[in-house]
Scaffold this active site. Structure first.
Site, PDB file in Angstrom:
ATOM      1  N   ASN A 187     -33.582   8.978 -44.065  1.00 41.49           N
ATOM      2  CA  ASN A 187     -34.449  10.127 -44.287  1.00 41.49           C
ATOM      3  C   ASN A 187     -34.984  10.185 -45.722  1.00 41.49           C
ATOM      4  OD1 ASN A 187     -35.784  12.461 -43.665  1.00 41.49           O
ATOM      5  ND2 ASN A 187     -33.946  13.741 -43.441  1.00 41.49           N
ATOM      6  N   HIS A 204     -26.538  23.555 -33.534  1.00 37.33           N
ATOM      7  CA  HIS A 204     -26.836  24.150 -34.839  1.00 37.33           C
ATOM      8  C   HIS A 204     -27.392  25.554 -34.686  1.00 37.33           C
ATOM      9  CE1 HIS A 204     -27.293  20.704 -37.888  1.00 37.33           C
ATOM     10  NE2 HIS A 204     -26.434  20.341 -36.976  1.00 37.33           N
ATOM     11  N   ARG A 247     -22.134  25.118 -34.829  1.00 30.81           N
ATOM     12  CA  ARG A 247     -22.145  25.168 -36.292  1.00 30.81           C
ATOM     13  C   ARG A 247     -22.943  26.393 -36.710  1.00 30.81           C
ATOM     14  NH1 ARG A 247     -25.052  21.127 -40.734  1.00 30.81           N
ATOM     15  NH2 ARG A 247     -26.768  22.605 -40.624  1.00 30.81           N
ATOM     16  N   TYR A 281     -28.969  26.218 -47.618  1.00 26.81           N
ATOM     17  CA  TYR A 281     -28.979  25.007 -46.792  1.00 26.81           C
ATOM     18  C   TYR A 281     -28.784  25.358 -45.308  1.00 26.81           C
ATOM     19  CZ  TYR A 281     -27.260  21.289 -43.982  1.00 26.81           C
ATOM     20  OH  TYR A 281     -27.111  20.440 -42.925  1.00 26.81           O
ATOM     21  N   ASP A 292     -20.959  23.803 -42.552  1.00 23.77           N
ATOM     22  CA  ASP A 292     -21.263  22.690 -43.461  1.00 23.77           C
ATOM     23  C   ASP A 292     -21.475  23.238 -44.883  1.00 23.77           C
ATOM     24  OD1 ASP A 292     -22.170  20.420 -44.718  1.00 23.77           O
ATOM     25  OD2 ASP A 292     -23.717  19.935 -43.231  1.00 23.77           O
ATOM     26  N   HIS A 312     -22.216  21.276 -47.355  1.00 23.51           N
ATOM     27  CA  HIS A 312     -23.274  20.395 -47.860  1.00 23.51           C
ATOM     28  C   HIS A 312     -23.117  20.051 -49.338  1.00 23.51           C
ATOM     29  CE1 HIS A 312     -27.332  18.554 -47.268  1.00 23.51           C
ATOM     30  NE2 HIS A 312     -26.837  18.437 -46.057  1.00 23.51           N
ATOM     31  N   GLU A 335     -17.240  21.207 -43.334  1.00 21.35           N
ATOM     32  CA  GLU A 335     -17.816  19.882 -43.610  1.00 21.35           C
ATOM     33  C   GLU A 335     -18.302  19.767 -45.051  1.00 21.35           C
ATOM     34  OE1 GLU A 335     -21.207  19.155 -41.130  1.00 21.35           O
ATOM     35  OE2 GLU A 335     -21.855  17.500 -42.404  1.00 21.35           O
ATOM     36  N   GLU A 361     -21.035  11.895 -43.630  1.00 20.17           N
ATOM     37  CA  GLU A 361     -22.371  11.560 -43.108  1.00 20.17           C
ATOM     38  C   GLU A 361     -23.143  10.683 -44.087  1.00 20.17           C
ATOM     39  OE1 GLU A 361     -23.954  15.510 -42.479  1.00 20.17           O
ATOM     40  OE2 GLU A 361     -25.107  15.420 -44.313  1.00 20.17           O
ATOM     41  N   ARG A 390     -17.226  11.558 -40.441  1.00 16.55           N
ATOM     42  CA  ARG A 390     -18.552  11.934 -39.933  1.00 16.55           C
ATOM     43  C   ARG A 390     -19.544  10.768 -39.819  1.00 16.55           C
ATOM     44  NH1 ARG A 390     -21.200  15.339 -38.176  1.00 16.55           N
ATOM     45  NH2 ARG A 390     -22.606  15.960 -39.814  1.00 16.55           N
ATOM     46  N   HIS A 432     -22.214  12.113 -37.248  1.00 12.08           N
ATOM     47  CA  HIS A 432     -23.437  12.766 -37.710  1.00 12.08           C
ATOM     48  C   HIS A 432     -24.494  12.649 -36.602  1.00 12.08           C
ATOM     49  CE1 HIS A 432     -26.724  12.637 -41.106  1.00 12.08           C
ATOM     50  NE2 HIS A 432     -26.556  13.858 -40.676  1.00 12.08           N
ATOM     51  N   ASP A 481     -32.708  13.483 -38.131  1.00 11.09           N
ATOM     52  CA  ASP A 481     -33.221  12.293 -38.809  1.00 11.09           C
ATOM     53  C   ASP A 481     -32.557  11.004 -38.297  1.00 11.09           C
ATOM     54  OD1 ASP A 481     -31.401  14.050 -40.534  1.00 11.09           O
ATOM     55  OD2 ASP A 481     -31.023  12.098 -41.425  1.00 11.09           O
ATOM     56  N   GLU A 515     -22.097  15.681 -33.280  1.00 16.35           N
ATOM     57  CA  GLU A 515     -23.157  16.626 -33.655  1.00 16.35           C
ATOM     58  C   GLU A 515     -24.375  16.383 -32.762  1.00 16.35           C
ATOM     59  OE1 GLU A 515     -24.521  16.099 -37.665  1.00 16.35           O
ATOM     60  OE2 GLU A 515     -25.578  18.020 -37.707  1.00 16.35           O
ATOM     61  N   TRP A 534     -28.158  18.992 -53.377  1.00 17.19           N
ATOM     62  CA  TRP A 534     -28.820  19.712 -52.293  1.00 17.19           C
ATOM     63  C   TRP A 534     -27.920  19.714 -51.061  1.00 17.19           C
ATOM     64  CZ3 TRP A 534     -30.500  17.875 -47.443  1.00 17.19           C
ATOM     65  CH2 TRP A 534     -31.059  18.903 -46.646  1.00 17.19           C
TER      66      TRP A 534
HETATM   67  O1  KDG Z   1     -31.157  13.957 -43.888  1.00 14.67           O
HETATM   68  C1  KDG Z   1     -30.177  14.857 -44.259  1.00 14.67           C
HETATM   69  C2  KDG Z   1     -29.554  15.486 -43.038  1.00 14.67           C
HETATM   70  O2  KDG Z   1     -29.110  14.499 -42.143  1.00 14.67           O
HETATM   71  C3  KDG Z   1     -28.386  16.379 -43.375  1.00 14.67           C
HETATM   72  O3  KDG Z   1     -28.796  17.368 -44.274  1.00 14.67           O
HETATM   73  C4  KDG Z   1     -27.872  17.031 -42.120  1.00 14.67           C
HETATM   74  O4  KDG Z   1     -25.921  17.769 -43.264  1.00 14.67           O
HETATM   75  C5  KDG Z   1     -26.484  17.501 -42.225  1.00 14.67           C
HETATM   76  C6  KDG Z   1     -25.735  17.638 -40.981  1.00 14.67           C
HETATM   77  O5  KDG Z   1     -24.547  17.966 -41.063  1.00 14.67           O
HETATM   78  O6  KDG Z   1     -26.299  17.415 -39.932  1.00 14.67           O
HETATM   79 MG    MG Z   2     -23.777  17.745 -42.982  1.00 19.86          MG
END
Ligand code: KDG
Ligand code: MG
Length: 433
Positions: free
Chosen positions: A68, A153, A178, A190, A241, A243, A267, A293, A314, A343, A347, A370, A433
């Site tokens: 991605n 999600h 999630r 996020y 998550d 993140h 996560e 991931e 993941r 994961h 993407d 997921e 991020w």
């Molecule tokens: O490209 C980034 C995403 O795959 C990511 O932000 C998604 O964190 C993610 C998830 O848990 O699916």
């Molecule tokens: Mg994630």
């Protein structure tokens, strides 16, 4: 396709082994010489990089190579450095090809290299399984379960909207959800979509800047899960998550404050470059931890797994060198009672989802998968027949991984350069991020 495979399988008895790597081993499956390998870039709502490998027997395989926001780097790696090595090779030799591309590059690992290797590997498993007329899970050792539990999600701009969104997933039959929510005082948290059900973070040619406050987040998240348990009880699995935004101590605090709500997992509690960081989190909380991931090999996860610092790994097929390497990670994880949680964001193309479902169906230490639904445009470009019912996804028993690419349709969606957002703290400091 099917009659051609049958003729081909019938011809196995008379075939002779060919020269080259592993030529001395005899096989009932006759040689499958790689005739061509092509990279297809398409953007049906978002960008995907796909590898199509064709053999002289007419059997072909499809692999996903999508990274991605950095798609073209993998395209160049495949076209300039990998495809020339594939032409003329025997597609049956999956392990030897993996070792060639991994060890033979000298420069090992990294997201670009490992995604390119993954694309080749997924395509070769697809070819071999098609040639034998079996689904990939049969080559791996057969199914270990009747279906693959997935999590969806749910997200919303605020607590109320997120609570409603979780309810919609429960009504749709999901056993695991999630939950990500907008955080009061944080403009773009996020995981929160903007309007429709297909959350897609890679939204602009240059990264969108977001502002982040961990303290506001830490004060809010327990309230969200308190409400969710109050509304929906404890029968549904809830996931969250982080993140990569917290320090180990902040993550420990969150894990501890979420303990009464019995999460399935927390996560990416903190960035995992330093695997040792998870020890601090682990010492303070029994909230289960998931990570990986962004990992691309077993070496990224080795300490986390062998010191039992996580509960779920993941990594998925496109992220870590394909089925060949993911299987190795899963077997290593099983020794330490760590389970898989592949994961499955949008993407990762339907090709990865198809291949992952075969892996999940086999993996004895499977945990959860997921499942972030792709858009109808994406589903049309990648015809597949895996299906969702009662919170579970099911791969088909069609030969291979069961996902194809409609090249004519793919050509109608040219590459659309886009990057993931970035995050800064409120004082302007660059953050994760
Ligand atoms: O490209 C980034 C995403 O795959 C990511 O932000 C998604 O964190 C993610 C998830 O848990 O699916
Ligand atoms: Mg994630």
């Amino acid at each position: 396709m099917a009659p051609r495979i049958n003729e081909f399988v019938n011809s196995m008895q008379t075939a002779q082994p060919q020269s080259g790597a592993a030529a001395s081993t005899s096989s009932r499956l006759p040689p499958l010489k790689i005739r061509s390998a092509r990279v297809i870039v398409t953007s049906p709502g978002r960008n995907f990089v796909t590898l199509k490998i064709e053999t002289d027997q007419g059997v072909y395989g499809i692999g996903d190579a999508t990274l991605n926001g950095r798609e073209k780097a993998v395209v160049a790696y495949l076209e300039d450095h990998v495809i020339p090595l594939l032409i003329g090779r025997d597609a049956r030799h999956i392990e030897d090809t993996w070792q060639l591309l991994y060890r033979g590059a000298y420069w090992r690992r990294g997201p670009v290299t490992m995604r390119a290797i993954a694309a080749v590997d997924i395509a070769l498993w697809d070819i071999k399984a098609k040639a034998l007329g079996v689904p990939i899970y049969d080559l791996l050792g057969g199914p270990s379960r009747d279906g693959v539990m997935v999590y969806g999600h749910a997200n919303g701009a605020d607590l109320e909207q997120t609570v409603e969104a979780v309810g919609r997933y429960i009504d749709a039959g999901y056993k695991a959800v999630r939950a990500q929510s907008g955080v009061p005082g944080v403009a773009m948290a996020y995981g929160v979509g903007r309007g429709d059900m297909y959350y897609e973070p890679a939204d602009a040619q240059l990264p969108t800047e977001t502002v982040w406050s961990t303290s506001k987040y830490l004060n809010f998240v327990p309230k969200l899960f308190d409400r969710l348990r109050d509304n929906y009880g404890f029968d549904v699995h809830l996931l969250h998550d982080g993140h990569h935004r917290m320090t180990p101590l902040e993550a420990a605090r969150l894990g501890k404050s979420l303990e009464p709500y019995g999460l399935f997992w927390l996560e990416d509690a903190t960035p995992a470059e330093n695997q040792e960081s998870f020890r601090l989190i682990r010492q303070h909380t029994t909230t289960p931890l998931a990570v990986g991931e962004v990992f691309n090999s077993i070496w990224d996860a080795k300490d986390l797994i062998q010191h039992q610092l996580i509960d779920y790994i993941r990594t998925t097929v496109v992220g870590a060198g394909g089925i060949t390497h993911l299987r190795r990670i899963a077997d290593f994880a099983a020794v330490w009672q760590v389970r898989t949680g592949c994961h499955g964001a949008t993407d990762l193309s339907p090709v990865t989802m198809g291949a992952a479902l075969h892996f999940d169906t086999w993996a004895p230490n499977f945990g959860i998968q997921e499942y972030m639904r792709h858009s109808p445009e994406t589903d049309a470009v990648f015809p597949h027949a895996y299906w969702f019912q009662d919170g579970m996804l099911h791969p088909t028993d069609a030969p291979g991984h069961g996902v194809d690419i409609d090249e004519t349709l793919a050509a109608k969606y040219p590459y659309d350069p886009r990057q993931l957002p970035i995050a800064r703290l409120e004082d302007g400091t660059m953050w994760n991020w």
